[in-house]
Write an enzyme that holds these catalytic residues in place. Structure first.
Site, mmCIF file in Angstrom:
data_model
loop_
_atom_site.group_PDB
_atom_site.id
_atom_site.type_symbol
_atom_site.label_atom_id
_atom_site.label_comp_id
_atom_site.label_asym_id
_atom_site.label_seq_id
_atom_site.Cartn_x
_atom_site.Cartn_y
_atom_site.Cartn_z
ATOM 1 N N TYR A 220 3.336 12.338 -5.776
ATOM 2 C CA TYR A 220 3.503 11.018 -6.404
ATOM 3 C C TYR A 220 2.154 10.552 -6.922
ATOM 4 O O TYR A 220 1.172 10.518 -6.172
ATOM 5 C CB TYR A 220 4.048 10.019 -5.385
ATOM 6 C CG TYR A 220 4.216 8.613 -5.928
ATOM 7 C CD1 TYR A 220 5.247 8.306 -6.795
ATOM 8 C CD2 TYR A 220 3.327 7.605 -5.562
ATOM 9 C CE1 TYR A 220 5.399 7.014 -7.294
ATOM 10 C CE2 TYR A 220 3.473 6.312 -6.045
ATOM 11 C CZ TYR A 220 4.514 6.022 -6.907
ATOM 12 O OH TYR A 220 4.656 4.747 -7.404
ATOM 13 N N ASP B 164 -6.090 13.622 -7.248
ATOM 14 C CA ASP B 164 -5.584 12.287 -6.953
ATOM 15 C C ASP B 164 -5.887 11.961 -5.497
ATOM 16 O O ASP B 164 -5.176 12.370 -4.590
ATOM 17 C CB ASP B 164 -4.077 12.240 -7.237
ATOM 18 C CG ASP B 164 -3.485 10.861 -6.984
ATOM 19 O OD1 ASP B 164 -4.198 9.992 -6.446
ATOM 20 O OD2 ASP B 164 -2.295 10.662 -7.312
ATOM 21 N N LYS C 271 -6.243 2.431 -2.599
ATOM 22 C CA LYS C 271 -5.946 2.158 -1.188
ATOM 23 C C LYS C 271 -7.181 1.855 -0.357
ATOM 24 O O LYS C 271 -7.673 0.742 -0.356
ATOM 25 C CB LYS C 271 -5.108 3.288 -0.607
ATOM 26 C CG LYS C 271 -3.723 3.406 -1.261
ATOM 27 C CD LYS C 271 -2.800 4.312 -0.515
ATOM 28 C CE LYS C 271 -1.482 4.517 -1.260
ATOM 29 N NZ LYS C 271 -0.661 3.307 -1.396
#
Length: 451
Positions: free
Chosen positions: A156, A259, A287
């Site tokens: 994702y 990522d 995050k």
């Protein structure tokens, strides 16, 4: 007055006010939440309404206390309401939270970022991880002059249209062969032509990857990957896999986009690229970078990122809230905290202790489950397999319904975690040995009810 015991060692069964808030929320919010991962699709019969947090603990609307092992899906690397960050926010707010102008705060944040991430000659801040991966792909296409990109099953990279392919689990019979996976969009509202430039491949399988890149490598602008597969729990790369991926992308002239929105600043100061010794062409972060504030970042060499410099052929990247002053102050303070001696040693030691404790519980209780990962991030899979290596293993062999039942029983015992097996357990700097002990005790009790 609520007389039910509250706290990590007691029962937290009374959630009357949480349910009332959820019913009220459904009058104004779709599904009563702002993201499906928070709603009744995951939490039964509805979400727990959290009201406050301190350190490693949170309290819900009914006053129930929990030890938080979800930590905002990994964003809260310093736990809740860290005193240094509270002061940083208060001081910054008093001086003006945002100007949409050049500030010293964004410079100081960028300097700290570059010191921690070895591959970052320069950095561009965004507002979210999704924005960061969108920008990374645009940069890669501009730099190589190619249109296609390769993504892996189960990974994702945000909710940008071209990334939303095979990111959710599906019945094994729907997946197709590994050499030519079935293409399953994750959302309605995306034109099928959007995926014409997507090359799809299984992850953690070098022979298949070599065949795919032999066929498509000459037209691929970039390969984008999570260094640890975090969208199906916590699936580690096989030995040498990331290094071989790095070699293959160089051979075919494609850029490697790493990522690190989930893994960045979690496993090491420079993220998984430092831990595994793999240098990406472009890296994305989010995050943990913001310690609870929304932020993303794209980092890499000047030769690629300078394409955003204003010119007739630039890569466009606008954003009123890019480099948000208050957030940049938090980022700088957070990175200073993470750079302190012993920070990552503590994160790894506590995480490894939690993993060992859970494994011991499952062994003693004779529960067929594995705990996968290491240090500050891990996941539990109810399976008879020794390991889950990829998306297809997860779809075939992980008992996600049993996992949900298990976590709901932990919630009843004051352990806060999402019942979604596709996410992961997070250790923050605020967690303690006592928290780990409470987790293993709660897991032991929960296992007694699973049979």
């Amino acid at each position: 007055m609520n007389s039910i015991p509250m706290g990590p060692t007691g029962r937290t069964l009374d959630r009357t006010r949480s349910q009332q808030w959820f019913e009220r929320a459904q009058q104004s919010l779709v599904e009563g939440v702002n993201s499906p991962s928070r709603g009744a699709t995951v939490y039964a019969p509805g979400p727990i309404t959290l009201e406050r947090g301190q350190g490693s603990h949170v309290w819900d609307a009914d006053g129930n206390e929990y030890i938080d092992f979800m930590m905002s899906f990994g964003a809260l690397i310093q736990g809740h309401a860290h005193s240094t960050l509270v002061k940083t926010v208060s001081d910054a707010m008093a001086e003006g939270s945002h100007f949409a102008a050049a500030t010293s705060a964004e410079v100081e944040a960028a300097e700290r970022f570059r010191r921690m991430v070895p591959s970052a000659e320069v950095v561009r801040f965004t507002n979210t991880g999704s924005e960061a991966t969108m920008l990374a792909l645009r940069l890669a296409r501009a730099h190589t002059g190619r249109r296609k990109f390769l993504k892996f099953e189960g990974h994702y990279h945000g909710w940008y249209d071209p990334f939303l392919l095979n990111a959710h689990s599906h019945p094994p019979e729907q997946l197709g062969p590994p050499e030519n996976p079935a293409r399953i969009p994750d959302s309605e509202g995306i034109p099928p032509s959007t995926f014409d430039d997507v090359v799809l491949a299984p992850w953690n399988d070098v022979p298949v990857l070599e065949r795919v890149l032999r066929q498509h490598g000459h037209e691929v602008a970039a390969v984008i990957t999570e260094p640890i597969m975090a969208n199906m729990g916590c699936i580690l790369p096989r030995d040498g896999y990331l290094q071989r991926l790095r070699e293959l992308t160089r051979e075919c002239g494609a850029l490697l986009i790493l990522d690190e929105v989930v893994t960045g600043f979690r496993y090491a100061p420079g993220g998984c690229q430092e831990y595994y010794g793999v240098q990406a062409d472009i890296s994305t972060f989010g995050k943990a970078l913001g310690a609870g504030f929304p932020v993303g970042a794209v980092a890499g060499p000047r030769s690629i990122l300078e394409r955003m410099r204003w010119s007739e052929n630039m890569v466009l990247h606008y954003g009123t809230f890019n480099g948000h002053r208050l957030t940049m102050k938090v980022v700088a303070a957070n990175l200073d905290l993470l750079a302190a001696a012993g920070t990552y040693r503590k994160l790894h030691e506590l995480g490894n202790a939690a993993i060992a404790g859970l494994r011991d519980v499952f062994r003693r209780r004779q529960v067929k489950a594995i705990v996968q990962g290491f240090g500050p991030m891990f996941q539990i899979y109810f399976t008879e397999r020794d390991a889950i290596h990829d998306y297809r293993d997860y779809c075939k062999f992980a008992d996600t319904k049993l996992y949900s039942r298990f976590v709901h029983r932990l919630l009843d015992r004051g352990i806060y975690m999402t019942p979604s097996n596709g996410l992961h357990w997070i250790i923050s700097t605020a967690h303690t040995d006592t928290d780990v002990q409470a987790l293993t005790e709660a897991a032991d009790q929960a296992c007694s009810e699973l049979s």
